[in-house]
Scaffold this motif. Structure first.
Motif, PDB file in Angstrom:
ATOM      1  N   SER A  11       0.794  -1.219   0.000  1.00  0.00           N
ATOM      2  CA  SER A  11       0.000   0.000   0.000  1.00  0.00           C
ATOM      3  C   SER A  11       0.835   1.282   0.000  1.00  0.00           C
ATOM      4  CB  SER A  11      -0.921   0.008   1.226  1.00  0.00           C
ATOM      5  OG  SER A  11      -0.166  -0.033   2.421  1.00  0.00           O
ATOM      6  N   SER A  12       2.166   1.148  -0.094  1.00  0.00           N
ATOM      7  CA  SER A  12       3.000   2.341  -0.077  1.00  0.00           C
ATOM      8  C   SER A  12       2.645   3.270  -1.228  1.00  0.00           C
ATOM      9  CB  SER A  12       4.480   1.945  -0.198  1.00  0.00           C
ATOM     10  OG  SER A  12       5.271   3.082  -0.459  1.00  0.00           O
ATOM     11  N   MET A  13       2.702   4.583  -0.944  1.00  0.00           N
ATOM     12  CA  MET A  13       2.456   5.571  -1.991  1.00  0.00           C
ATOM     13  C   MET A  13       3.632   6.522  -2.116  1.00  0.00           C
ATOM     14  SD  MET A  13      -0.332   4.832  -3.469  1.00  0.00           S
ATOM     15  CE  MET A  13      -0.833   6.317  -4.323  1.00  0.00           C
ATOM     16  N   LEU A  14       4.841   6.077  -1.703  1.00  0.00           N
ATOM     17  CA  LEU A  14       6.039   6.878  -1.915  1.00  0.00           C
ATOM     18  C   LEU A  14       6.515   6.630  -3.341  1.00  0.00           C
ATOM     19  CD1 LEU A  14       8.251   8.738  -0.816  1.00  0.00           C
ATOM     20  CD2 LEU A  14       9.534   6.696  -0.156  1.00  0.00           C
ATOM     21  N   THR A  15       6.479   7.680  -4.152  1.00  0.00           N
ATOM     22  CA  THR A  15       6.816   7.520  -5.562  1.00  0.00           C
ATOM     23  C   THR A  15       8.172   8.150  -5.872  1.00  0.00           C
ATOM     24  OG1 THR A  15       5.659   9.570  -6.169  1.00  0.00           O
ATOM     25  CG2 THR A  15       4.402   7.523  -6.255  1.00  0.00           C
ATOM     26  N   ILE A  16       8.981   7.418  -6.629  1.00  0.00           N
ATOM     27  CA  ILE A  16      10.248   7.907  -7.143  1.00  0.00           C
ATOM     28  C   ILE A  16      10.089   7.971  -8.641  1.00  0.00           C
ATOM     29  CG2 ILE A  16      12.706   7.435  -7.391  1.00  0.00           C
ATOM     30  CD1 ILE A  16      12.631   6.041  -4.698  1.00  0.00           C
ATOM     31  N   SER A  17      10.055   9.195  -9.180  1.00  0.00           N
ATOM     32  CA  SER A  17       9.628   9.440 -10.556  1.00  0.00           C
ATOM     33  C   SER A  17       8.211   8.889 -10.699  1.00  0.00           C
ATOM     34  CB  SER A  17      10.602   8.800 -11.538  1.00  0.00           C
ATOM     35  OG  SER A  17      11.858   9.452 -11.466  1.00  0.00           O
ATOM     36  N   SER A  18       7.999   7.943 -11.578  1.00  0.00           N
ATOM     37  CA  SER A  18       6.649   7.395 -11.746  1.00  0.00           C
ATOM     38  C   SER A  18       6.488   6.045 -11.065  1.00  0.00           C
ATOM     39  CB  SER A  18       6.337   7.231 -13.247  1.00  0.00           C
ATOM     40  OG  SER A  18       7.294   6.381 -13.863  1.00  0.00           O
ATOM     41  N   VAL A  26      21.293  12.093  12.684  1.00  0.00           N
ATOM     42  CA  VAL A  26      20.450  12.674  11.635  1.00  0.00           C
ATOM     43  C   VAL A  26      20.160  11.632  10.560  1.00  0.00           C
ATOM     44  CG1 VAL A  26      20.308  14.464   9.859  1.00  0.00           C
ATOM     45  CG2 VAL A  26      21.282  15.006  12.097  1.00  0.00           C
ATOM     46  N   GLN A  27      21.126  10.778  10.272  1.00  0.00           N
ATOM     47  CA  GLN A  27      20.887   9.685   9.337  1.00  0.00           C
ATOM     48  C   GLN A  27      19.717   8.819   9.797  1.00  0.00           C
ATOM     49  OE1 GLN A  27      24.273   7.377   7.952  1.00  0.00           O
ATOM     50  NE2 GLN A  27      25.695   8.960   8.610  1.00  0.00           N
ATOM     51  N   LEU A  28      19.688   8.512  11.074  1.00  0.00           N
ATOM     52  CA  LEU A  28      18.584   7.709  11.619  1.00  0.00           C
ATOM     53  C   LEU A  28      17.256   8.447  11.494  1.00  0.00           C
ATOM     54  CD1 LEU A  28      20.321   6.312  14.832  1.00  0.00           C
ATOM     55  CD2 LEU A  28      19.724   5.024  12.773  1.00  0.00           C
ATOM     56  N   ASP A  29      17.278   9.748  11.741  1.00  0.00           N
ATOM     57  CA  ASP A  29      16.051  10.540  11.642  1.00  0.00           C
ATOM     58  C   ASP A  29      15.558  10.592  10.197  1.00  0.00           C
ATOM     59  OD1 ASP A  29      13.992  12.067  12.741  1.00  0.00           O
ATOM     60  OD2 ASP A  29      15.031  13.951  12.341  1.00  0.00           O
ATOM     61  N   LEU A  30      16.467  10.749   9.255  1.00  0.00           N
ATOM     62  CA  LEU A  30      16.085  10.773   7.849  1.00  0.00           C
ATOM     63  C   LEU A  30      15.502   9.427   7.417  1.00  0.00           C
ATOM     64  CD1 LEU A  30      19.182  12.656   6.379  1.00  0.00           C
ATOM     65  CD2 LEU A  30      16.893  13.591   6.779  1.00  0.00           C
ATOM     66  N   LEU A  31      16.092   8.345   7.918  1.00  0.00           N
ATOM     67  CA  LEU A  31      15.555   7.018   7.606  1.00  0.00           C
ATOM     68  C   LEU A  31      14.153   6.860   8.169  1.00  0.00           C
ATOM     69  CD1 LEU A  31      17.411   3.662   7.601  1.00  0.00           C
ATOM     70  CD2 LEU A  31      15.304   3.841   8.916  1.00  0.00           C
ATOM     71  N   SER A  32      13.946   7.349   9.398  1.00  0.00           N
ATOM     72  CA  SER A  32      12.614   7.236  10.004  1.00  0.00           C
ATOM     73  C   SER A  32      11.583   8.036   9.219  1.00  0.00           C
ATOM     74  CB  SER A  32      12.659   7.706  11.468  1.00  0.00           C
ATOM     75  OG  SER A  32      12.723   9.124  11.563  1.00  0.00           O
ATOM     76  N   ALA A  33      11.986   9.193   8.681  1.00  0.00           N
ATOM     77  CA  ALA A  33      11.061  10.033   7.916  1.00  0.00           C
ATOM     78  C   ALA A  33      10.667   9.356   6.606  1.00  0.00           C
ATOM     79  CB  ALA A  33      11.692  11.391   7.640  1.00  0.00           C
ATOM     80  N   THR A  34      11.646   8.751   5.930  1.00  0.00           N
ATOM     81  CA  THR A  34      11.330   8.048   4.681  1.00  0.00           C
ATOM     82  C   THR A  34      10.492   6.812   4.965  1.00  0.00           C
ATOM     83  OG1 THR A  34      13.401   8.831   3.701  1.00  0.00           O
ATOM     84  CG2 THR A  34      12.320   6.973   2.628  1.00  0.00           C
ATOM     85  N   SER A  63      -0.456   9.725  -1.481  1.00  0.00           N
ATOM     86  CA  SER A  63       0.612   9.840  -2.469  1.00  0.00           C
ATOM     87  C   SER A  63       1.657  10.851  -2.002  1.00  0.00           C
ATOM     88  CB  SER A  63       0.038  10.260  -3.828  1.00  0.00           C
ATOM     89  OG  SER A  63       1.066  10.385  -4.787  1.00  0.00           O
ATOM     90  N   VAL A  64       2.905  10.415  -1.908  1.00  0.00           N
ATOM     91  CA  VAL A  64       4.000  11.275  -1.489  1.00  0.00           C
ATOM     92  C   VAL A  64       5.115  11.142  -2.514  1.00  0.00           C
ATOM     93  CG1 VAL A  64       5.695  11.780   0.307  1.00  0.00           C
ATOM     94  CG2 VAL A  64       3.430  10.928   0.943  1.00  0.00           C
ATOM     95  N   VAL A  65       5.571  12.271  -3.042  1.00  0.00           N
ATOM     96  CA  VAL A  65       6.662  12.256  -4.010  1.00  0.00           C
ATOM     97  C   VAL A  65       7.986  12.300  -3.265  1.00  0.00           C
ATOM     98  CG1 VAL A  65       7.737  13.459  -5.946  1.00  0.00           C
ATOM     99  CG2 VAL A  65       5.232  13.404  -5.739  1.00  0.00           C
ATOM    100  N   ALA A  66       8.854  11.357  -3.546  1.00  0.00           N
ATOM    101  CA  ALA A  66      10.147  11.286  -2.875  1.00  0.00           C
ATOM    102  C   ALA A  66      11.041  12.455  -3.301  1.00  0.00           C
ATOM    103  CB  ALA A  66      10.830   9.967  -3.211  1.00  0.00           C
ATOM    104  N   ASN A  67      11.773  12.999  -2.345  1.00  0.00           N
ATOM    105  CA  ASN A  67      12.797  13.984  -2.684  1.00  0.00           C
ATOM    106  C   ASN A  67      14.146  13.274  -2.794  1.00  0.00           C
ATOM    107  OD1 ASN A  67      13.760  13.625  -0.027  1.00  0.00           O
ATOM    108  ND2 ASN A  67      12.592  15.371   0.743  1.00  0.00           N
ATOM    109  N   LEU A  68      15.204  14.022  -3.052  1.00  0.00           N
ATOM    110  CA  LEU A  68      16.512  13.399  -3.238  1.00  0.00           C
ATOM    111  C   LEU A  68      17.009  12.714  -1.968  1.00  0.00           C
ATOM    112  CD1 LEU A  68      18.635  15.796  -5.493  1.00  0.00           C
ATOM    113  CD2 LEU A  68      17.886  13.462  -5.994  1.00  0.00           C
ATOM    114  N   VAL A  69      16.623  13.228  -0.808  1.00  0.00           N
ATOM    115  CA  VAL A  69      17.018  12.579   0.439  1.00  0.00           C
ATOM    116  C   VAL A  69      16.329  11.222   0.562  1.00  0.00           C
ATOM    117  CG1 VAL A  69      16.895  12.690   2.957  1.00  0.00           C
ATOM    118  CG2 VAL A  69      17.589  14.703   1.656  1.00  0.00           C
ATOM    119  N   ASP A  70      15.040  11.150   0.253  1.00  0.00           N
ATOM    120  CA  ASP A  70      14.339   9.862   0.276  1.00  0.00           C
ATOM    121  C   ASP A  70      15.013   8.866  -0.668  1.00  0.00           C
ATOM    122  OD1 ASP A  70      12.254  10.690   2.057  1.00  0.00           O
ATOM    123  OD2 ASP A  70      11.271  11.709   0.383  1.00  0.00           O
ATOM    124  N   GLU A  71      15.347   9.342  -1.869  1.00  0.00           N
ATOM    125  CA  GLU A  71      16.014   8.468  -2.836  1.00  0.00           C
ATOM    126  C   GLU A  71      17.363   8.002  -2.289  1.00  0.00           C
ATOM    127  OE1 GLU A  71      16.224  10.307  -6.673  1.00  0.00           O
ATOM    128  OE2 GLU A  71      14.136  10.999  -6.585  1.00  0.00           O
TER     129      GLU A  71
END
Length: 251
Positions: free
Chosen positions: A38-45, A99-107, A116-124
Protein backbone atom coordinates in the motif's frame (compact mmCIF):
# COMPACT_ATOMS: atom_id res chain seq x y z
CA UNK A 1 10.14 -10.68 -25.09
CA UNK A 2 7.89 -11.31 -22.15
CA UNK A 3 8.30 -8.74 -19.40
CA UNK A 4 9.16 -10.14 -15.98
CA UNK A 5 7.85 -8.53 -12.78
CA UNK A 6 10.40 -6.78 -10.61
CA UNK A 7 12.55 -8.85 -8.28
CA UNK A 8 10.97 -7.24 -5.24
CA UNK A 9 7.37 -7.97 -6.15
CA UNK A 10 7.99 -11.32 -7.80
CA UNK A 11 9.80 -12.79 -4.83
CA UNK A 12 8.23 -11.04 -1.88
CA UNK A 13 5.25 -8.95 -2.86
CA UNK A 14 2.61 -11.56 -3.53
CA UNK A 15 3.76 -14.84 -2.02
CA UNK A 16 3.71 -16.10 1.54
CA UNK A 17 6.14 -18.90 2.34
CA UNK A 18 5.21 -21.57 4.80
CA UNK A 19 7.63 -22.30 7.59
CA UNK A 20 10.75 -23.90 6.16
CA UNK A 21 14.27 -24.35 7.40
CA UNK A 22 16.88 -23.66 4.77
CA UNK A 23 20.46 -24.81 4.67
CA UNK A 24 21.65 -21.70 6.48
CA UNK A 25 19.13 -22.27 9.27
CA UNK A 26 17.05 -19.25 8.34
CA UNK A 27 13.32 -19.65 7.88
CA UNK A 28 10.55 -17.59 6.37
CA UNK A 29 7.11 -17.66 7.91
CA UNK A 30 4.15 -15.31 7.94
CA UNK A 31 0.80 -15.12 9.68
CA UNK A 32 -0.68 -13.03 6.90
CA UNK A 33 -2.04 -14.07 3.55
CA UNK A 34 -0.16 -11.36 1.68
CA UNK A 35 2.49 -8.72 2.07
CA UNK A 36 1.22 -5.14 2.13
CA UNK A 37 1.83 -3.17 -1.07
CA UNK A 38 0.00 0.00 0.00
CA UNK A 39 3.00 2.34 -0.08
CA UNK A 40 2.46 5.57 -1.99
CA UNK A 41 6.04 6.88 -1.91
CA UNK A 42 6.82 7.52 -5.56
CA UNK A 43 10.25 7.91 -7.14
CA UNK A 44 9.63 9.44 -10.56
CA UNK A 45 6.65 7.39 -11.75
CA UNK A 46 7.49 4.26 -9.74
CA UNK A 47 6.03 3.33 -6.36
CA UNK A 48 8.41 1.93 -3.77
CA UNK A 49 6.75 -1.30 -2.58
CA UNK A 50 5.89 -1.47 1.11
CA UNK A 51 6.83 -5.12 1.35
CA UNK A 52 9.10 -7.46 3.26
CA UNK A 53 12.16 -6.62 1.19
CA UNK A 54 11.82 -2.88 1.88
CA UNK A 55 11.33 -3.62 5.59
CA UNK A 56 14.49 -5.74 5.67
CA UNK A 57 16.57 -3.05 3.96
CA UNK A 58 15.41 -0.29 6.31
CA UNK A 59 15.58 -2.35 9.50
CA UNK A 60 19.10 -3.65 8.98
CA UNK A 61 20.45 -0.26 7.87
CA UNK A 62 18.82 1.40 10.89
CA UNK A 63 20.14 -1.10 13.45
CA UNK A 64 23.64 -1.17 11.99
CA UNK A 65 23.88 2.63 12.18
CA UNK A 66 22.36 2.65 15.68
CA UNK A 67 24.84 0.06 16.89
CA UNK A 68 27.80 2.00 15.52
CA UNK A 69 26.49 5.21 17.07
CA UNK A 70 26.03 3.46 20.43
CA UNK A 71 29.61 2.16 20.36
CA UNK A 72 31.00 5.57 19.44
CA UNK A 73 29.26 7.08 22.45
CA UNK A 74 30.27 4.34 24.88
CA UNK A 75 33.94 4.59 24.01
CA UNK A 76 33.90 8.30 23.17
CA UNK A 77 35.50 7.35 19.90
CA UNK A 78 35.91 10.08 17.33
CA UNK A 79 38.46 9.39 14.64
CA UNK A 80 36.94 11.91 12.29
CA UNK A 81 35.78 9.09 10.02
CA UNK A 82 32.18 9.11 8.89
CA UNK A 83 29.97 6.11 9.56
CA UNK A 84 26.36 5.07 9.08
CA UNK A 85 24.36 3.77 6.14
CA UNK A 86 24.32 7.15 4.32
CA UNK A 87 28.06 6.96 3.72
CA UNK A 88 26.98 4.90 0.69
CA UNK A 89 25.99 8.26 -0.87
CA UNK A 90 29.18 10.33 -1.29
CA UNK A 91 27.42 13.71 -1.10
CA UNK A 92 25.86 12.78 2.28
CA UNK A 93 28.89 11.04 3.75
CA UNK A 94 29.33 13.66 6.49
CA UNK A 95 25.70 13.70 7.70
CA UNK A 96 25.65 13.16 11.47
CA UNK A 97 24.67 9.54 12.29
CA UNK A 98 21.77 10.57 14.53
CA UNK A 99 20.45 12.67 11.63
CA UNK A 100 20.89 9.69 9.34
CA UNK A 101 18.58 7.71 11.62
CA UNK A 102 16.05 10.54 11.64
CA UNK A 103 16.09 10.77 7.85
CA UNK A 104 15.55 7.02 7.61
CA UNK A 105 12.61 7.24 10.00
CA UNK A 106 11.06 10.03 7.92
CA UNK A 107 11.33 8.05 4.68
CA UNK A 108 10.01 4.94 6.44
CA UNK A 109 6.96 6.91 7.58
CA UNK A 110 6.32 8.03 4.01
CA UNK A 111 6.42 4.42 2.86
CA UNK A 112 3.74 3.52 5.41
CA UNK A 113 1.27 6.19 4.33
CA UNK A 114 -1.61 5.49 1.97
CA UNK A 115 -1.45 9.04 0.61
CA UNK A 116 0.61 9.84 -2.47
CA UNK A 117 4.00 11.27 -1.49
CA UNK A 118 6.66 12.26 -4.01
CA UNK A 119 10.15 11.29 -2.87
CA UNK A 120 12.80 13.98 -2.68
CA UNK A 121 16.51 13.40 -3.24
CA UNK A 122 17.02 12.58 0.44
CA UNK A 123 14.34 9.86 0.28
CA UNK A 124 16.01 8.47 -2.84
CA UNK A 125 19.36 8.55 -1.01
CA UNK A 126 17.90 6.72 1.98
CA UNK A 127 16.42 3.98 -0.21
CA UNK A 128 19.65 3.51 -2.16
CA UNK A 129 21.87 3.55 0.94
CA UNK A 130 19.63 1.24 2.97
CA UNK A 131 19.56 -1.34 0.17
CA UNK A 132 23.30 -1.16 -0.43
CA UNK A 133 24.19 -1.29 3.27
CA UNK A 134 21.97 -4.28 3.92
CA UNK A 135 23.22 -6.07 0.80
CA UNK A 136 26.80 -5.61 2.00
CA UNK A 137 26.00 -6.87 5.50
CA UNK A 138 24.18 -9.92 4.13
CA UNK A 139 27.48 -10.83 2.47
CA UNK A 140 29.87 -9.86 5.27
CA UNK A 141 27.90 -10.63 8.44
CA UNK A 142 24.87 -12.84 7.67
CA UNK A 143 24.65 -14.07 11.28
CA UNK A 144 24.07 -10.52 12.55
CA UNK A 145 21.50 -9.83 9.84
CA UNK A 146 19.71 -13.02 10.85
CA UNK A 147 19.62 -11.99 14.51
CA UNK A 148 18.27 -8.53 13.73
CA UNK A 149 15.49 -9.88 11.53
CA UNK A 150 14.45 -12.62 13.93
CA UNK A 151 14.18 -10.04 16.73
CA UNK A 152 12.09 -7.57 14.73
CA UNK A 153 8.46 -6.49 15.15
CA UNK A 154 7.30 -8.55 12.16
CA UNK A 155 6.73 -12.27 12.60
CA UNK A 156 8.47 -13.14 9.37
CA UNK A 157 11.98 -13.78 8.15
CA UNK A 158 13.47 -14.78 4.85
CA UNK A 159 16.27 -16.90 3.39
CA UNK A 160 19.52 -15.06 2.90
CA UNK A 161 20.36 -16.85 -0.34
CA UNK A 162 19.86 -14.38 -3.19
CA UNK A 163 18.90 -11.55 -0.83
CA UNK A 164 21.89 -9.38 -1.72
CA UNK A 165 20.98 -9.24 -5.42
CA UNK A 166 17.30 -8.72 -4.60
CA UNK A 167 18.10 -5.72 -2.40
CA UNK A 168 20.15 -4.12 -5.14
CA UNK A 169 17.46 -5.00 -7.65
CA UNK A 170 14.94 -3.11 -5.51
CA UNK A 171 16.57 0.30 -5.90
CA UNK A 172 17.69 -0.40 -9.45
CA UNK A 173 14.09 -1.12 -10.43
CA UNK A 174 13.07 2.43 -9.47
CA UNK A 175 13.49 5.00 -12.23
CA UNK A 176 16.10 7.66 -11.34
CA UNK A 177 16.51 6.25 -7.83
CA UNK A 178 20.27 6.72 -8.13
CA UNK A 179 20.14 10.42 -9.06
CA UNK A 180 21.44 11.11 -5.56
CA UNK A 181 24.81 9.71 -6.60
CA UNK A 182 25.28 12.32 -9.32
CA UNK A 183 25.57 15.29 -6.96
CA UNK A 184 28.94 14.25 -5.62
CA UNK A 185 30.37 14.07 -9.13
CA UNK A 186 29.74 17.77 -9.77
CA UNK A 187 31.39 19.20 -6.67
CA UNK A 188 34.84 19.76 -8.19
CA UNK A 189 33.59 21.32 -11.42
CA UNK A 190 33.53 25.08 -12.12
CA UNK A 191 30.24 26.61 -10.88
CA UNK A 192 28.66 27.25 -14.27
CA UNK A 193 29.61 23.84 -15.62
CA UNK A 194 28.25 22.24 -12.46
CA UNK A 195 24.94 24.10 -12.82
CA UNK A 196 24.68 23.15 -16.48
CA UNK A 197 25.20 19.46 -15.81
CA UNK A 198 22.84 19.45 -12.84
CA UNK A 199 20.13 21.04 -14.99
CA UNK A 200 20.80 18.49 -17.73
CA UNK A 201 20.17 15.64 -15.29
CA UNK A 202 17.15 17.30 -13.71
CA UNK A 203 18.95 18.28 -10.51
CA UNK A 204 17.62 21.80 -10.21
CA UNK A 205 18.58 23.81 -7.10
CA UNK A 206 15.15 23.23 -5.51
CA UNK A 207 15.67 19.45 -5.75
CA UNK A 208 19.02 19.76 -4.01
CA UNK A 209 17.77 21.84 -1.08
CA UNK A 210 16.83 18.82 1.06
CA UNK A 211 20.31 17.34 0.57
CA UNK A 212 21.98 20.56 1.70
CA UNK A 213 19.66 20.80 4.70
CA UNK A 214 20.59 17.25 5.75
CA UNK A 215 24.26 18.23 5.79
CA UNK A 216 23.57 21.21 8.04
CA UNK A 217 21.54 19.35 10.67
CA UNK A 218 22.70 18.01 14.01
CA UNK A 219 19.50 17.17 15.89
CA UNK A 220 16.64 14.77 15.25
CA UNK A 221 13.20 16.26 14.69
CA UNK A 222 10.30 15.74 17.06
CA UNK A 223 8.27 12.59 16.51
CA UNK A 224 11.35 10.46 15.86
CA UNK A 225 10.15 7.60 18.06
CA UNK A 226 6.73 7.45 16.44
CA UNK A 227 8.21 7.32 12.96
CA UNK A 228 10.08 4.14 13.86
CA UNK A 229 6.89 2.21 14.60
CA UNK A 230 6.69 -0.95 12.56
CA UNK A 231 10.43 -0.93 11.90
CA UNK A 232 11.82 -1.37 15.41
CA UNK A 233 10.38 -3.00 18.52
CA UNK A 234 9.32 -0.81 21.44
CA UNK A 235 12.49 -1.77 23.29
CA UNK A 236 14.65 -0.86 20.31
CA UNK A 237 12.89 2.47 19.94
CA UNK A 238 13.56 3.30 23.58
CA UNK A 239 17.21 2.41 23.04
CA UNK A 240 17.37 4.61 19.95
CA UNK A 241 15.89 7.54 21.84
CA UNK A 242 18.36 7.07 24.69
CA UNK A 243 21.23 7.24 22.21
CA UNK A 244 20.16 10.16 20.00
CA UNK A 245 18.63 12.52 22.57
CA UNK A 246 21.83 13.37 24.49
CA UNK A 247 23.69 13.93 21.22
CA UNK A 248 20.94 16.11 19.77
CA UNK A 249 21.04 18.31 22.86
CA UNK A 250 24.72 19.07 22.37
CA UNK A 251 25.61 22.03 20.17
Amino acid sequence: MKTQPSLASRKFGWFVFEENVFRDGFALKSDRAAISMSSMLTISSDILPNNLLTYVAFRVACLDTLERLTLSRQFEYDSGDSFGYLTEVPFLRSVAPQVQLDLLSATWQKIQTTESVVANLVDESVVFAACETTARLVELDPAQVRRWLLAGPRKETLPLAGLRSDLRGLHLSLLHADDCLLLGQFEDLPPFESLRLKAHYGLEPRRCEAMLEALSRWSVFSGFAGRLNGLLTDREIRRAMAVVQPISCRI
